[in-house]
Design a protein around this motif. Sequence first.
Motif, mmCIF file in Angstrom:
data_model
loop_
_atom_site.group_PDB
_atom_site.id
_atom_site.type_symbol
_atom_site.label_atom_id
_atom_site.label_comp_id
_atom_site.label_asym_id
_atom_site.label_seq_id
_atom_site.Cartn_x
_atom_site.Cartn_y
_atom_site.Cartn_z
ATOM 1 N N GLU A 88 0.830 -1.211 0.000
ATOM 2 C CA GLU A 88 0.000 0.000 0.000
ATOM 3 C C GLU A 88 0.871 1.271 0.000
ATOM 4 O OE1 GLU A 88 -2.623 2.075 3.476
ATOM 5 O OE2 GLU A 88 -3.031 -0.048 3.094
ATOM 6 N N ASP A 89 1.927 1.286 0.826
ATOM 7 C CA ASP A 89 2.816 2.449 0.885
ATOM 8 C C ASP A 89 3.613 2.601 -0.406
ATOM 9 O OD1 ASP A 89 2.191 3.313 3.523
ATOM 10 O OD2 ASP A 89 3.403 1.679 4.320
ATOM 11 N N ILE A 90 4.080 1.490 -0.939
ATOM 12 C CA ILE A 90 4.854 1.521 -2.175
ATOM 13 C C ILE A 90 3.990 2.050 -3.319
ATOM 14 C CG2 ILE A 90 6.076 0.097 -3.875
ATOM 15 C CD1 ILE A 90 6.839 -1.754 -1.450
ATOM 16 N N LYS A 91 2.764 1.553 -3.420
ATOM 17 C CA LYS A 91 1.849 2.005 -4.462
ATOM 18 C C LYS A 91 1.549 3.486 -4.311
ATOM 19 C CE LYS A 91 -2.760 1.104 -6.429
ATOM 20 N NZ LYS A 91 -2.764 2.427 -7.009
ATOM 21 N N LYS A 92 1.294 3.925 -3.077
ATOM 22 C CA LYS A 92 0.990 5.335 -2.825
ATOM 23 C C LYS A 92 2.155 6.224 -3.268
ATOM 24 C CE LYS A 92 -0.544 8.524 0.768
ATOM 25 N NZ LYS A 92 -0.988 8.661 2.161
ATOM 26 N N ALA A 93 3.385 5.809 -2.954
ATOM 27 C CA ALA A 93 4.569 6.592 -3.342
ATOM 28 C C ALA A 93 4.625 6.765 -4.861
ATOM 29 C CB ALA A 93 5.837 5.915 -2.826
ATOM 30 N N TYR A 94 4.438 5.670 -5.591
ATOM 31 C CA TYR A 94 4.470 5.750 -7.056
ATOM 32 C C TYR A 94 3.294 6.568 -7.594
ATOM 33 C CZ TYR A 94 8.351 2.457 -7.415
ATOM 34 O OH TYR A 94 9.579 1.844 -7.323
ATOM 35 N N ASP A 95 2.129 6.410 -7.001
ATOM 36 C CA ASP A 95 0.952 7.173 -7.432
ATOM 37 C C ASP A 95 1.166 8.677 -7.265
ATOM 38 O OD1 ASP A 95 -0.330 4.830 -8.112
ATOM 39 O OD2 ASP A 95 -1.667 4.814 -6.364
ATOM 40 N N LEU A 96 1.934 9.066 -6.256
ATOM 41 C CA LEU A 96 2.183 10.487 -5.997
ATOM 42 C C LEU A 96 3.357 11.033 -6.810
ATOM 43 C CD1 LEU A 96 1.583 10.562 -2.140
ATOM 44 C CD2 LEU A 96 0.096 11.465 -3.938
ATOM 45 N N GLY A 97 4.004 10.161 -7.584
ATOM 46 C CA GLY A 97 5.040 10.629 -8.484
ATOM 47 C C GLY A 97 6.457 10.208 -8.145
ATOM 48 N N ALA A 98 6.639 9.422 -7.094
ATOM 49 C CA ALA A 98 7.992 8.970 -6.753
ATOM 50 C C ALA A 98 8.572 8.179 -7.924
ATOM 51 C CB ALA A 98 7.967 8.101 -5.501
ATOM 52 N N ASP A 99 9.864 8.343 -8.135
ATOM 53 C CA ASP A 99 10.528 7.633 -9.226
ATOM 54 C C ASP A 99 10.999 6.252 -8.801
ATOM 55 O OD1 ASP A 99 10.905 9.762 -11.523
ATOM 56 O OD2 ASP A 99 11.194 10.782 -9.615
ATOM 57 N N ASP A 100 11.214 6.084 -7.496
ATOM 58 C CA ASP A 100 11.652 4.790 -6.986
ATOM 59 C C ASP A 100 11.290 4.697 -5.506
ATOM 60 O OD1 ASP A 100 12.878 2.247 -6.889
ATOM 61 O OD2 ASP A 100 14.492 2.923 -8.210
ATOM 62 N N TYR A 101 11.326 3.477 -4.985
ATOM 63 C CA TYR A 101 10.996 3.228 -3.579
ATOM 64 C C TYR A 101 12.069 2.295 -3.023
ATOM 65 C CZ TYR A 101 8.001 2.446 0.521
ATOM 66 O OH TYR A 101 7.481 2.411 1.797
#
Length: 119
Positions: A88-101
């Motif tokens: 859930e956190d990983i998906k949220k990061a990418y959804d908000l525009g993060a390039d990597d996690y």
Amino acid sequence: MNKILVVEDSKNIVTVLKICLTNAGYEVKVVSDGVDAVDTAFEWEPDLILLDIKIPKMNGFLVCETLKKDESTAQIPILMMSAKAEEEDIKKAYDLGADDYIIKPVEPNKLLEKIASYL
């Protein structure tokens, strides 16, 4: 020299990251909260941001979203860092525009490889 903004509130992690990145030839600036992260990103114009999620004043998700929505900072690669490995956190990061996690702890050589791939 590429500039990396490190947004992290753990002094131990900051120490390790600063040594690792400086030895690799990067110019490093460290801030410990989300408000300073946004201000510094606009003023200093880093080439890449390492962004912790759990930071004071404004969490990393909100920092990422704020920077990715602004034209002047939208192109800066943001690598989110967290000890949280929940999907859930990983998906949220990418959804908000993060390039990597990146899941902490991260091995320094792997981190440097990741950073190099974005610069």
